[in-house]
Scaffold this active site. Sequence first.
Site, PDB file in Angstrom:
ATOM      1  N   ASN A   1       0.120   2.279   6.412  1.00 17.23           N
ATOM      2  CA  ASN A   1       0.624   3.652   6.352  1.00 17.23           C
ATOM      3  C   ASN A   1       0.250   4.446   7.587  1.00 17.23           C
ATOM      4  O   ASN A   1      -0.746   4.140   8.265  1.00 17.23           O
ATOM      5  CB  ASN A   1       0.040   4.396   5.140  1.00 17.23           C
ATOM      6  CG  ASN A   1       0.587   3.910   3.826  1.00 17.23           C
ATOM      7  OD1 ASN A   1       1.667   3.320   3.761  1.00 17.23           O
ATOM      8  ND2 ASN A   1      -0.163   4.147   2.764  1.00 17.23           N
TER       9      ASN A   1
ATOM     10  N   GLY B   1      -3.509   3.347   4.789  1.00 18.13           N
ATOM     11  CA  GLY B   1      -3.029   2.438   3.765  1.00 18.13           C
ATOM     12  C   GLY B   1      -4.192   1.595   3.298  1.00 18.13           C
ATOM     13  O   GLY B   1      -5.019   1.147   4.107  1.00 18.13           O
TER      14      GLY B   1
ATOM     15  N   ASN C   1      -6.647  -0.462   5.825  1.00 18.10           N
ATOM     16  CA  ASN C   1      -8.066  -0.106   5.847  1.00 18.10           C
ATOM     17  C   ASN C   1      -8.942  -1.323   5.563  1.00 18.10           C
ATOM     18  O   ASN C   1      -9.958  -1.556   6.234  1.00 18.10           O
ATOM     19  CB  ASN C   1      -8.359   0.970   4.802  1.00 18.10           C
ATOM     20  CG  ASN C   1      -7.681   2.295   5.094  1.00 18.10           C
ATOM     21  OD1 ASN C   1      -7.256   2.549   6.210  1.00 18.10           O
ATOM     22  ND2 ASN C   1      -7.576   3.132   4.080  1.00 18.10           N
TER      23      ASN C   1
ATOM     24  N   GLU D   1      -0.446  -1.377  -3.555  1.00 16.97           N
ATOM     25  CA  GLU D   1       0.426  -0.534  -2.737  1.00 16.97           C
ATOM     26  C   GLU D   1       1.564  -1.331  -2.097  1.00 16.97           C
ATOM     27  O   GLU D   1       2.266  -0.813  -1.235  1.00 16.97           O
ATOM     28  CB  GLU D   1      -0.389   0.193  -1.660  1.00 16.97           C
ATOM     29  CG  GLU D   1      -1.285   1.288  -2.235  1.00 16.97           C
ATOM     30  CD  GLU D   1      -1.995   2.113  -1.179  1.00 16.97           C
ATOM     31  OE1 GLU D   1      -2.474   3.205  -1.517  1.00 16.97           O
ATOM     32  OE2 GLU D   1      -2.078   1.672  -0.003  1.00 16.97           O
TER      33      GLU D   1
ATOM     34  N   LYS E   1     -18.788   3.177  -7.935  1.00 18.21           N
ATOM     35  CA  LYS E   1     -19.054   4.438  -8.619  1.00 18.21           C
ATOM     36  C   LYS E   1     -19.351   5.578  -7.648  1.00 18.21           C
ATOM     37  O   LYS E   1     -20.065   6.518  -7.989  1.00 18.21           O
ATOM     38  CB  LYS E   1     -20.228   4.254  -9.586  1.00 18.21           C
ATOM     39  CG  LYS E   1     -19.978   3.185 -10.656  1.00 18.21           C
ATOM     40  CD  LYS E   1     -21.178   2.995 -11.554  1.00 18.21           C
ATOM     41  CE  LYS E   1     -20.896   1.959 -12.644  1.00 18.21           C
ATOM     42  NZ  LYS E   1     -22.068   1.747 -13.533  1.00 18.21           N
TER      43      LYS E   1
ATOM     44  N   ASP F   1     -15.860  13.070   4.804  1.00 16.76           N
ATOM     45  CA  ASP F   1     -14.528  12.669   4.346  1.00 16.76           C
ATOM     46  C   ASP F   1     -14.698  11.383   3.535  1.00 16.76           C
ATOM     47  O   ASP F   1     -15.152  10.372   4.072  1.00 16.76           O
ATOM     48  CB  ASP F   1     -13.618  12.439   5.562  1.00 16.76           C
ATOM     49  CG  ASP F   1     -12.197  12.045   5.182  1.00 16.76           C
ATOM     50  OD1 ASP F   1     -11.908  11.924   3.977  1.00 16.76           O
ATOM     51  OD2 ASP F   1     -11.379  11.848   6.103  1.00 16.76           O
TER      52      ASP F   1
ATOM     53  N   GLY G   1     -13.904   3.514  -0.230  1.00 12.23           N
ATOM     54  CA  GLY G   1     -13.770   2.377  -1.132  1.00 12.23           C
ATOM     55  C   GLY G   1     -13.145   1.173  -0.447  1.00 12.23           C
ATOM     56  O   GLY G   1     -13.550   0.026  -0.691  1.00 12.23           O
ATOM     57  N   ASP G   2     -12.166   1.412   0.423  1.00 11.94           N
ATOM     58  CA  ASP G   2     -11.539   0.318   1.165  1.00 11.94           C
ATOM     59  C   ASP G   2     -12.530  -0.319   2.131  1.00 11.94           C
ATOM     60  O   ASP G   2     -12.526  -1.537   2.336  1.00 11.94           O
ATOM     61  CB  ASP G   2     -10.323   0.828   1.934  1.00 11.94           C
ATOM     62  CG  ASP G   2      -9.277   1.454   1.034  1.00 11.94           C
ATOM     63  OD1 ASP G   2      -9.194   1.059  -0.148  1.00 11.94           O
ATOM     64  OD2 ASP G   2      -8.549   2.349   1.510  1.00 11.94           O
TER      65      ASP G   2
ATOM     66  N   ARG H   1     -17.827  10.130   8.576  1.00 10.96           N
ATOM     67  CA  ARG H   1     -16.816  10.206   9.623  1.00 10.96           C
ATOM     68  C   ARG H   1     -15.504  10.727   9.043  1.00 10.96           C
ATOM     69  O   ARG H   1     -15.212  10.481   7.883  1.00 10.96           O
ATOM     70  CB  ARG H   1     -16.580   8.820  10.241  1.00 10.96           C
ATOM     71  CG  ARG H   1     -17.835   8.197  10.834  1.00 10.96           C
ATOM     72  CD  ARG H   1     -17.588   6.790  11.340  1.00 10.96           C
ATOM     73  NE  ARG H   1     -18.730   6.270  12.075  1.00 10.96           N
ATOM     74  CZ  ARG H   1     -18.728   5.134  12.765  1.00 10.96           C
ATOM     75  NH1 ARG H   1     -17.619   4.400  12.812  1.00 10.96           N
ATOM     76  NH2 ARG H   1     -19.806   4.742  13.413  1.00 10.96           N
TER      77      ARG H   1
END
Length: 295
Positions: free
Chosen positions: A10, A38, A42, A136, A207, A235, A240-241, A274
Amino acid sequence: MALWNLGSINADHFYRLDHIPAPGETILSGGLSTGLGGKGANMSVAAARAGGRVAHIGAVGRDGQWAIDRLTEYGVDTRPIAKLDAPTGHAIIMLDPQGENAIIVHPGANEAIGEDQIGLALSEAAQGDMLVMQNETNAQAFSAETGSKLGLRVAYAAAPFDADAVRAVLPFIDVLVLNEIEMSQLQAATGLNPSAEMGVATVVVTKGEKGCTLYDQSNGWAAQDFPAIKVDPVDTTGAGDTFTGYFLAGLDRGASNTEAIELAIKASALMVTRQGTADVIPDLKDVLDWQPGAA
């Protein structure tokens, strides 16, 4: 070994806001930036920066050469990426001052990947390589079954959560990574808990600021909790990625579940300090050298 990633690509458009708007509310953005993103891209970048050999199976529009170039620059094998007559996927990411986000994704070319393209890419995989996918793109079930038949270790990041998609791939996967909300959704949809009954050898539930929990056969399926590293988030997008990419790269290198999780937790903690997604995922040296809490 190598990691093959059927994943989204993306253009991520970041809007800095005072707060996430409520339904019907119009607010002004204090800033706009655009970068590579995306969940798939990532994870590919994270795994490559963790020292893994990564090939990305995906698609962009005719306008998407910049994304292919960026992935190549970050060490990802982009030969399995197709250019299609569909727009490159994109995401609108709203960020508040605490680093929380709300995201809208338009899949575009990510949902037009052909099974022949996937089969051709996986024909180059070796037994024991790892295949990962998310929700996705299209063709996850085909890819999971194909990978399993080829003797690949199949991993699945069940996001964005879709009960039907999970049911379709569950018989073929060896590693499942999902957050605690997605775990609750999976339990509600299937009645399954992380156990031998689920049929997945390794389940990791992330989590956020509370860390993650590992379930596997080595500990009799008892929950093994791993604390997060405390940082001041800038941010949370892509954290998670980053965790998943680092975790899978660790497994692909032969690390234990525990070793791979500990490195992935550190990488994702550094990531939330970051601003951005794929373009700012830390490399392995950054992660190993980082001393949380140091000035």
